[in-house]
Design a protein around this motif. Structure first.
Motif, PDB file in Angstrom:
ATOM      1  N   THR A  93       0.850  -1.141   0.038  1.00  0.00           N
ATOM      2  CA  THR A  93       0.012  -0.015   0.000  1.00  0.00           C
ATOM      3  C   THR A  93       0.843   1.335   0.137  1.00  0.00           C
ATOM      4  O   THR A  93       2.042   1.215   0.332  1.00  0.00           O
ATOM      5  CB  THR A  93      -0.939   0.113   1.283  1.00  0.00           C
ATOM      6  OG1 THR A  93       0.097   0.257   2.566  1.00  0.00           O
ATOM      7  CG2 THR A  93      -1.684  -1.329   1.529  1.00  0.00           C
ATOM      8  N   PRO A  94       0.348   2.416  -0.330  1.00  0.00           N
ATOM      9  CA  PRO A  94       1.015   3.599  -0.222  1.00  0.00           C
ATOM     10  C   PRO A  94       1.469   3.911   1.205  1.00  0.00           C
ATOM     11  O   PRO A  94       2.679   4.392   1.545  1.00  0.00           O
ATOM     12  CB  PRO A  94       0.031   4.626  -0.744  1.00  0.00           C
ATOM     13  CG  PRO A  94      -0.974   4.222  -1.558  1.00  0.00           C
ATOM     14  CD  PRO A  94      -1.055   2.665  -0.944  1.00  0.00           C
ATOM     15  N   GLU A  95       0.768   3.656   2.211  1.00  0.00           N
ATOM     16  CA  GLU A  95       1.275   3.742   3.558  1.00  0.00           C
ATOM     17  C   GLU A  95       2.437   2.834   3.909  1.00  0.00           C
ATOM     18  O   GLU A  95       3.233   3.302   4.635  1.00  0.00           O
ATOM     19  CB  GLU A  95       0.008   3.294   4.499  1.00  0.00           C
ATOM     20  CG  GLU A  95      -1.243   4.028   4.580  1.00  0.00           C
ATOM     21  CD  GLU A  95      -2.086   4.169   3.202  1.00  0.00           C
ATOM     22  OE1 GLU A  95      -2.775   5.137   2.813  1.00  0.00           O
ATOM     23  OE2 GLU A  95      -1.938   2.831   2.648  1.00  0.00           O
ATOM     24  N   ASP A  96       2.449   1.696   3.400  1.00  0.00           N
ATOM     25  CA  ASP A  96       3.702   0.996   3.371  1.00  0.00           C
ATOM     26  C   ASP A  96       4.958   1.662   2.827  1.00  0.00           C
ATOM     27  O   ASP A  96       6.126   1.555   3.427  1.00  0.00           O
ATOM     28  CB  ASP A  96       3.435  -0.398   2.737  1.00  0.00           C
ATOM     29  CG  ASP A  96       2.767  -1.528   3.431  1.00  0.00           C
ATOM     30  OD1 ASP A  96       2.375  -1.165   4.776  1.00  0.00           O
ATOM     31  OD2 ASP A  96       1.922  -2.008   2.667  1.00  0.00           O
ATOM     32  N   ASP A 116       7.701   1.650 -10.111  1.00  0.00           N
ATOM     33  CA  ASP A 116       6.117   1.233 -10.254  1.00  0.00           C
ATOM     34  C   ASP A 116       5.949  -0.208 -10.589  1.00  0.00           C
ATOM     35  O   ASP A 116       4.905  -0.679 -11.008  1.00  0.00           O
ATOM     36  CB  ASP A 116       5.519   1.778 -11.691  1.00  0.00           C
ATOM     37  CG  ASP A 116       6.360   1.546 -12.695  1.00  0.00           C
ATOM     38  OD1 ASP A 116       7.545   0.970 -12.959  1.00  0.00           O
ATOM     39  OD2 ASP A 116       5.681   2.378 -13.809  1.00  0.00           O
ATOM     40  N   THR A 117       7.019  -1.219 -10.140  1.00  0.00           N
ATOM     41  CA  THR A 117       6.925  -2.461 -10.257  1.00  0.00           C
ATOM     42  C   THR A 117       6.008  -3.115  -9.155  1.00  0.00           C
ATOM     43  O   THR A 117       5.887  -2.532  -8.102  1.00  0.00           O
ATOM     44  CB  THR A 117       8.445  -3.366 -10.293  1.00  0.00           C
ATOM     45  OG1 THR A 117       8.774  -2.580  -8.906  1.00  0.00           O
ATOM     46  CG2 THR A 117       9.015  -2.945 -11.285  1.00  0.00           C
ATOM     47  N   SER A 118       5.633  -4.299  -9.384  1.00  0.00           N
ATOM     48  CA  SER A 118       4.605  -5.115  -8.448  1.00  0.00           C
ATOM     49  C   SER A 118       5.106  -6.359  -7.923  1.00  0.00           C
ATOM     50  O   SER A 118       4.628  -6.804  -6.786  1.00  0.00           O
ATOM     51  CB  SER A 118       3.474  -5.316  -9.293  1.00  0.00           C
ATOM     52  OG  SER A 118       3.687  -6.638 -10.162  1.00  0.00           O
ATOM     53  N   GLY A 119       6.464  -6.925  -8.354  1.00  0.00           N
ATOM     54  CA  GLY A 119       6.863  -8.261  -7.855  1.00  0.00           C
ATOM     55  C   GLY A 119       5.919  -9.230  -8.269  1.00  0.00           C
ATOM     56  O   GLY A 119       6.092 -10.410  -8.031  1.00  0.00           O
ATOM     57  N   ASN A 120       5.034  -8.962  -9.217  1.00  0.00           N
ATOM     58  CA  ASN A 120       4.096 -10.176  -9.703  1.00  0.00           C
ATOM     59  C   ASN A 120       4.585 -10.463 -11.345  1.00  0.00           C
ATOM     60  O   ASN A 120       4.312  -9.461 -12.087  1.00  0.00           O
ATOM     61  CB  ASN A 120       2.537  -9.515  -9.622  1.00  0.00           C
ATOM     62  CG  ASN A 120       1.817 -10.868 -10.548  1.00  0.00           C
ATOM     63  OD1 ASN A 120       2.090 -11.916 -10.776  1.00  0.00           O
ATOM     64  ND2 ASN A 120       0.363 -10.368 -10.219  1.00  0.00           N
ATOM     65  N   PHE A 128      -1.408   2.973 -13.367  1.00  0.00           N
ATOM     66  CA  PHE A 128      -0.955   4.215 -13.707  1.00  0.00           C
ATOM     67  C   PHE A 128      -1.239   4.889 -12.240  1.00  0.00           C
ATOM     68  O   PHE A 128      -0.490   5.568 -11.354  1.00  0.00           O
ATOM     69  CB  PHE A 128      -1.605   4.986 -14.699  1.00  0.00           C
ATOM     70  CG  PHE A 128      -1.436   6.473 -14.731  1.00  0.00           C
ATOM     71  CD1 PHE A 128      -0.057   6.930 -15.281  1.00  0.00           C
ATOM     72  CD2 PHE A 128      -2.047   7.343 -14.235  1.00  0.00           C
ATOM     73  CE1 PHE A 128       0.307   8.399 -15.086  1.00  0.00           C
ATOM     74  CE2 PHE A 128      -1.760   8.649 -14.252  1.00  0.00           C
ATOM     75  CZ  PHE A 128      -0.589   9.243 -14.730  1.00  0.00           C
ATOM     76  N   ASP A 129      -2.664   4.913 -11.798  1.00  0.00           N
ATOM     77  CA  ASP A 129      -2.948   5.735 -10.721  1.00  0.00           C
ATOM     78  C   ASP A 129      -2.343   5.163  -9.330  1.00  0.00           C
ATOM     79  O   ASP A 129      -2.208   5.943  -8.553  1.00  0.00           O
ATOM     80  CB  ASP A 129      -4.711   5.592 -10.427  1.00  0.00           C
ATOM     81  CG  ASP A 129      -5.429   6.393 -11.532  1.00  0.00           C
ATOM     82  OD1 ASP A 129      -4.770   7.222 -12.230  1.00  0.00           O
ATOM     83  OD2 ASP A 129      -6.467   6.248 -11.888  1.00  0.00           O
ATOM     84  N   GLU A 130      -2.089   3.839  -9.248  1.00  0.00           N
ATOM     85  CA  GLU A 130      -1.711   3.418  -8.119  1.00  0.00           C
ATOM     86  C   GLU A 130      -0.265   3.690  -7.997  1.00  0.00           C
ATOM     87  O   GLU A 130       0.495   3.927  -6.884  1.00  0.00           O
ATOM     88  CB  GLU A 130      -1.733   1.594  -8.099  1.00  0.00           C
ATOM     89  CG  GLU A 130      -1.149   1.174  -6.988  1.00  0.00           C
ATOM     90  CD  GLU A 130      -1.166  -0.431  -6.982  1.00  0.00           C
ATOM     91  OE1 GLU A 130      -1.001  -1.083  -6.152  1.00  0.00           O
ATOM     92  OE2 GLU A 130      -1.517  -0.863  -8.177  1.00  0.00           O
TER      93      GLU A 130
END
Length: 274
Positions: A93-96, A116-120, A128-130
């Motif tokens: 999360t952004p909080e993380d 902007d990577t996900s690890g997935n 984009f927004d995330e």
């Protein structure tokens, strides 16, 4: 050095005419060698760190605390500004992400990169927004105490979309990222397009565009303000090790026993600030 002073010092290296060459260390001795060579700042490499621990990069196999301890060590040994190559910010999360930035400040880091990577592997790039929200959260947490680099990995994750790359980098700048980074644009024209689109925000380049390795002077002429090496010094060293092991397998002890002297190792360790 207080966070705000360290921020100003590190940012000044990015905004001067000559820019900054920022090599990446992978252990204490490599960091001391780079410091001894006169580099003014060094970075971690998530690839190299993961490899030294026998793990894969970009798959959440390295923990935030492990990377913080590693980066903190490099800083204590060299007393140089340390930029942390912190993958996606180590959290869902952004909080993380904000918590990671706050921890990096506490560890005395000068800069931190948020990808902007996900690890997935099935969907390696976040929407984009995330991605923008995560960089915004990093900037809000940083409070001008640590330099935030907003990074998109489109080009190295099989998404050769220059327009989307520029859109992401521009959005990262708009939410306050201090430096922008898109590893391996396809060529110099693409790099020029990125630098022009996001000006005056400093741009980092990993070695060069994909098609040709340029000189530092050529990259600076293109408007690049920071040049990093990522894992390349590490793999260069591993290449030398592989050649030495081949010699050893062939029975050639002399070739396998070359390298810097123990006196040189001792000299470098003696300059440690730890």
């Amino acid at each position: 050095m207080p966070g705000s002073d360290l921020y100003e010092k590190f940012m000044a290296l990015h905004t001067r005419d000559s820019g900054l060459v920022m090599p990446n260390a992978w252990d204490g001795l490599s960091a001391l060698m780079l410091a001894d060579a006169g580099f003014e700042a060094i970075a971690t490499s998530s690839v190299a760190l993961a490899a030294t621990l026998g793990r894969a990069d970009g798959r959440h196999e390295i923990t935030r605390d492990e990377h913080l301890e590693h980066a903190g060590l490099l800083g204590r040994l060299t007393e140089l500004p340390i930029n942390g190559d912190f993958e996606d910010g180590y959290g869902d999360t952004p909080e993380d992400v904000a918590a990671t930035v706050e921890a990096a400040v506490e560890y005395g880091l000068a800069g931190i990169g948020i990808e902007d990577t996900s690890g997935n592997p099935r969907q390696p790039i976040r929407d984009f927004d995330e991605a923008v929200n995560r960089v915004r959260s990093a900037v809000d947490a940083a409070k001008r105490r640590i330099v935030v680099t907003g990074r998109t990995d489109n080009f190295i994750q099989g998404r050769p979309d220059l327009d989307d790359t520029i859109r992401r980098l521009t959005a990262f700048a708009e939410v306050g990222a201090d430096v922008l980074f898109a590893p391996y644009p396809p060529d110099l024209d693409a790099l020029n397009a990125i630098v022009t689109a996001v000006a005056p925000t400093p741009v980092n380049v990993l070695v060069s565009p994909s098609d040709k390795v340029l000189t530092v002077a050529e990259l600076q002429k293109a408007g690049v303000k920071r040049i990093s090496l990522g894992p390349w010094l590490y793999v260069h060293a591993m290449g030398a090790l592989e050649e030495a092991t081949k010699a050893l397998v062939a029975g050639d002890l002399a070739s396998a026993a070359t390298g810097i002297s123990f006196d040189r190792v001792g000299e470098l360790l003696a300059r440690s600030k730890n």
